[in-house]
Design a protein around this motif. Structure first.
Motif, PDB file in Angstrom:
ATOM      1  N   SER A  36      -2.627   4.819   3.680  1.00 50.03           N
ATOM      2  CA  SER A  36      -2.611   3.613   2.849  1.00 50.03           C
ATOM      3  C   SER A  36      -3.379   2.482   3.528  1.00 50.03           C
ATOM      4  N   LEU A  82       0.370   6.700  -5.224  1.00 50.80           N
ATOM      5  CA  LEU A  82      -0.907   6.003  -5.404  1.00 50.80           C
ATOM      6  C   LEU A  82      -0.693   4.574  -5.881  1.00 50.80           C
ATOM      7  N   CYS A 120      -3.527   1.426  -6.323  1.00 50.12           N
ATOM      8  CA  CYS A 120      -4.913   1.888  -6.416  1.00 50.12           C
ATOM      9  C   CYS A 120      -5.447   1.528  -7.801  1.00 50.12           C
ATOM     10  N   THR A 137      -1.406   0.758 -10.927  1.00 48.09           N
ATOM     11  CA  THR A 137      -2.693   1.406 -11.125  1.00 48.09           C
ATOM     12  C   THR A 137      -3.172   1.181 -12.553  1.00 48.09           C
TER      13      THR A 137
END
Length: 713
Positions: free
Chosen positions: A530, A580, A583, A612
């Motif tokens: 990360s 995730l 992102c 995201t």
């Protein structure tokens, strides 16, 4: 006092008993008119004769002899018991209440009817009331008093059938049985109803008889420990059940109390007296604690089978007595213990110590000197977190006395520790777990030999299985290359936020380092990359080489796309969790790729897509893409930290905020000349803290500081 059935559900029975007893004690001591009559009961509500009296409002320093002399004129006293208050080194025990038991109920009745002026002790009026029914001695069918009943006491005042089984024998010895022995048929006919009477008179079952032990244990887990201890006086059967439950507890945390009360050593002692013998794990983490130096003695005395102890936020120095009582203690942790010093730990790590895992966190006194000369063979895990005074040279010398150390954590340590870390690692070839996180000081930026020495020390760690290098500015691609070459058995790697801010003089970890790790460490199961500004889709695609990978964490990476993540999920057949969060460019295509991967290799998979692009189109995702029973998608929880992102900009110290106060002040009113007149006004030179010379002010304006800013500073 009677209540309707509808009102009973709003009353607490325990409070009702206490109020009824105290009200009766007060009213029974009131002076009665000359021809008035007083109604004093002779039996309890269950029909048990009153022999035991409850006495309250006792004066301090009351003795049993004094209390006996007050009630002796009314009859023969069977027993006199005083309940003393809390005891301690700085406390004088005082009596709180008493029980006086008469042999004859008539004598107890006389004591209740006696006037108030006859029941005075040391100038204080005693409050007298009948004791509750479960405290009263029980009479059997032959009117014999059982002062210590053998069986369980029923709610109606009778003893259990086990205790009644001895009654025929006792009555036969006293000659009370039937004398007509010439009619055996009649005696047999009379014995049959006698056996059926207890069955017909048996009361209804209570909750202890209906629920089994597993159900009761599950119910008691929701009740605080202190409430269970207070409820032991309900009945003997309930007390036995509570004690059986307390002896089955293996883990106890003082934070489970959830009460705004201060935890003292005396309170902890009473709790450990009941459940300390069976405890294997104890966490003293109560937020309000006033424990003294006797805490270690208490734990060592009442917890002989303790294996793990965690102490949080205590100001106690002496912990050496633990080794005398807790012979099986293996895991010991001290968190935010400000007064903990090296002398507090020196005896805990001596040669014959049983400690295997020691942790010290948030401390400003421990230097590591307690480890020198310890020569303990059982200590295999050593952890220090946020210890400002930890000295690297002392720790390096103490490592020679710890030959079996396999786990070392030196997190948030002083910057000087990084210079000694290579020397420490060279002495630990058997190390399996290493953590060197949160080294964010910039003092060693310009020393290139720091990274080279660390790489040389990593070459000796061939048995390393877990490595945590998160938020360490001294980690770069060269370090990860050495990890890929020297650590083939590595299973966990965390390089999150390793010097990825663009303002740093060197780039830190990027695609080159991740490729080297994925090529050399084929046994990796958990990987955290990360907040790496140098990581792109090309570097993340190399994760597909890790066939045993089960958890991938890549938060806050704006350069990643859904294609590289989909490639990893199709190649890593044991992948069970992908995080995730944060992102921005990861779209909902990841969900379709996850469904295809599960179709080829079924397994449970968790996708965390909070923050995201997929979370912005949640409705479309649910309609267009198929679902899978083994797939769990979380789009609501964003676990990423925006302050750790590579593209984070701190707006507080931005240069564009220099003129943010221009709108608050009118420069026509606050000109330089007016400001000079204000400084040179009615104040003397001694009273001014700022020199009002015109040259100095012009020099301040040359640096871009306005008059209004000077006032605020």
């Amino acid at each position: 006092m009677f209540f309707d059935d509808d009102d009973d559900r709003f009353l607490n029975p325990e409070i009702l008993h206490v109020v009824h007893r105290e009200l009766y004690a007060i009213t029974s001591n009131l002076e009665i008119a000359r021809y008035g009559l007083r109604s004093v009961p002779t039996h309890t509500e269950d029909g048990i004769p009153i022999r035991k009296l409850y006495v309250s409002n006792l004066p301090p320093k009351t003795t049993r002899t004094e209390l006996f002399n007050v009630f002796a004129p009314y009859g023969f006293i069977k027993s006199c018991w005083l309940r003393m208050g809390d005891k301690g080194p700085n406390r004088t025990p005082t009596p709180t209440y008493a029980f006086v038991t008469f042999s004859n109920p008539a004598d107890a009745h006389k004591a209740l009817q006696a006037p108030n002026h006859e029941k005075i002790l040391r100038g204080r009026n005693l409050r007298i009331s009948p004791a509750d029914s479960w405290h009263q001695p029980v009479e059997d069918e032959d009117n014999k008093v059982r002062w210590k009943p053998r069986g369980n006491r029923r709610a109606d005042g009778n003893v259990s059938p086990a205790s009644n089984s001895a009654d025929p024998q006792s009555s036969a010895l006293n000659g009370e049985c039937s004398t007509d022995s010439s009619e055996p048929n009649t005696s047999d006919a009379n014995t049959t109803p006698v056996e059926e009477e207890p069955v017909e008179a048996e009361p209804s079952y209570n909750i202890l008889d209906i629920l089994n032990r597993d159900c009761l244990t599950h119910v008691l887990t929701f009740i605080p420990i202190n409430d269970l201890i207070r409820s032991e006086r309900v009945s003997k059967s309930w007390q036995n059940m509570v004690l059986e439950y307390l002896q089955s507890i293996r883990t106890f945390k003082t934070s489970w109390w959830q009460h705004e009360t201060t935890l003292t050593t005396a309170v902890l002692r009473r709790v450990l007296q009941r459940l300390g013998g069976s405890l294997a794990r104890l966490h003293i983490d109560h937020h309000l604690s006033a424990l003294n130096d006797r805490t270690a003695h208490t734990i060592g005395k009442f917890c002989p089978n303790l294996e793990e102890l965690k102490v949080v936020g205590m100001h106690t120095k002496n912990w050496n007595p633990l080794i005398y009582g807790c012979k099986q203690l293996k895991v010991l942790s001290f968190v935010s213990c400000n007064k903990l010093t090296d002398s507090s730990l020196v005896h805990l790590v001596k040669n014959d110590s049983c400690i295997e895992d020691l942790t010290v966190a948030n401390n400003t006194h421990v230097t590591g000197l307690f480890l020198t000369g310890s020569n303990t063979l059982k200590l295999h895990s050593l952890s220090f977190y946020n210890c400002y005074n930890l000295q690297g040279t002392v720790l390096c010398a103490a490592i020679d006395t710890l030959p079996n150390l396999t786990r070392l954590k030196l997190d948030v340590c002083p910057v000087t520790m990084w210079k000694i870390v290579p020397l420490i690692l060279k002495k630990l070839p058997k190390l399996e777990e290493l953590s060197l996180s949160e080294y964010t000081s910039a003092e060693l930026w310009m020393s290139p030999q720091g990274s080279d020495a660390f790489c040389e020390s990593l070459a000796t760690l061939t048995e390393l299985k877990s490595l945590n290098l998160s938020r360490n500015i001294y980690i770069n691609n060269a370090v990860l290359k050495q990890v890929g070459q020297s650590c083939p058995n590595l299973e966990t790697l965390n390089v999150a936020s390793c010097n990825s801010i663009r303002t740093f003089p060197h780039s830190g970890v990027g695609d080159e380092g991740i490729r080297a790790v994925c090529s050399g460490c084929s046994s990796l199961r958990r990987l955290d990359v990360s907040y790496l500004g140098g990581l792109t889709d090309g570097g993340l695609r190399s994760v597909a080489k890790l066939s045993r990978l089960s958890c991938l964490t890549a938060r806050g990476l704006a350069s990643l796309s859904a294609a590289s993540v989909a490639h990893c999920m199709q190649a890593c057949h044991q992948l069970e969790e992908v995080d995730l969060c944060g992102c921005d460019n990861v779209s909902e295509e990841v969900i379709g790729a996850a469904v295809e991967a599960l179709g080829a290799r079924p397994r449970s998979l968790v996708l965390r897509l909070g923050g995201t692009a997929a979370s912005m189109q949640e409705v479309l995702t649910l309609e267009e893409y198929p679902t899978h029973k083994l797939l769990t998608v979380n789009m609501h929880e964003d676990r990423s930290n925006p302050n750790l992102r590579p593209d984070f900009v701190d707006r507080v110290f931005d240069y564009s905020s220099d003129d943010s106060l221009d709108e608050l002040y009118d420069h026509e009113l606050y000109e330089v000349q007016d400001f000079d007149d204000f400084l040179a006004g009615d104040f003397s030179d001694d009273e001014l803290l700022l020199d009002h010379d015109g040259d100095e002010i012009d020099r301040l304006y040359a640096y871009g500081i306005h008059a209004a800013d000077i006032i605020l500073l």
